[in-house]
Design an enzyme around this catalytic site. Structure first.
Site, short mmCIF file in Angstrom:
data_model
loop_
_atom_site.label_atom_id
_atom_site.label_comp_id
_atom_site.label_asym_id
_atom_site.label_seq_id
_atom_site.Cartn_x
_atom_site.Cartn_y
_atom_site.Cartn_z
CB CYS A 40 126.67 -3.02 61.08
SG CYS A 40 125.52 -2.23 59.91
CB CYS A 59 123.17 -3.90 61.35
SG CYS A 59 124.33 -3.77 59.91
#
Length: 108
Positions: free
Chosen positions: A33, A36
């Site tokens: 991600c 993230c």
């Protein structure tokens, strides 16, 4: 005192988060991600700035899907603030450090 973020798995979640004496922010994330990874450094800095007041923990949703499923996490990054074992606030998606800081200040 350096209070870097702590990696927590499903088995440790209750002890580390729900039974914590301070407020806890849980960052649900995954290796793949991008957003993230963008907020990772900001969370590390905030964990130092709020040392003793807030604990910030990271839960990898690929390895530990149980808590994310229980909390209804649909997308990551997802940040949940717990106080006294209960979710008091949450936010989805990446945000600049200043926005994360103001969210924390509003929630604690």
């Amino acid at each position: 005192m350096n209070m870097a973020t702590v990696h927590v798995n499903d088995a440790e979640f209750d002890a580390e988060v729900r039974q914590a004496e301070t407020a806890v922010i849980v960052d649900f994330w995954a290796e793949w991600c991008g957003p993230c990874k963008q907020i990772g450094p900001a969370l590390e800095e905030l964990s130092d700035e709020y040392a003793g007041k807030i604990k910030i923990v990271k839960v990898n949703v690929d390895e530990n899907p149980e808590q994310a499923a229980q909390l209804g996490v649909r997308g990551i990054p997802a940040l949940f603030m717990f106080k006294g074992g209960e979710v008091v606030s949450n936010r989805m998606g990446a945000a600049p450090k200043a926005a994360l800081k103001s969210w924390i200040d509003e929630s604690i």
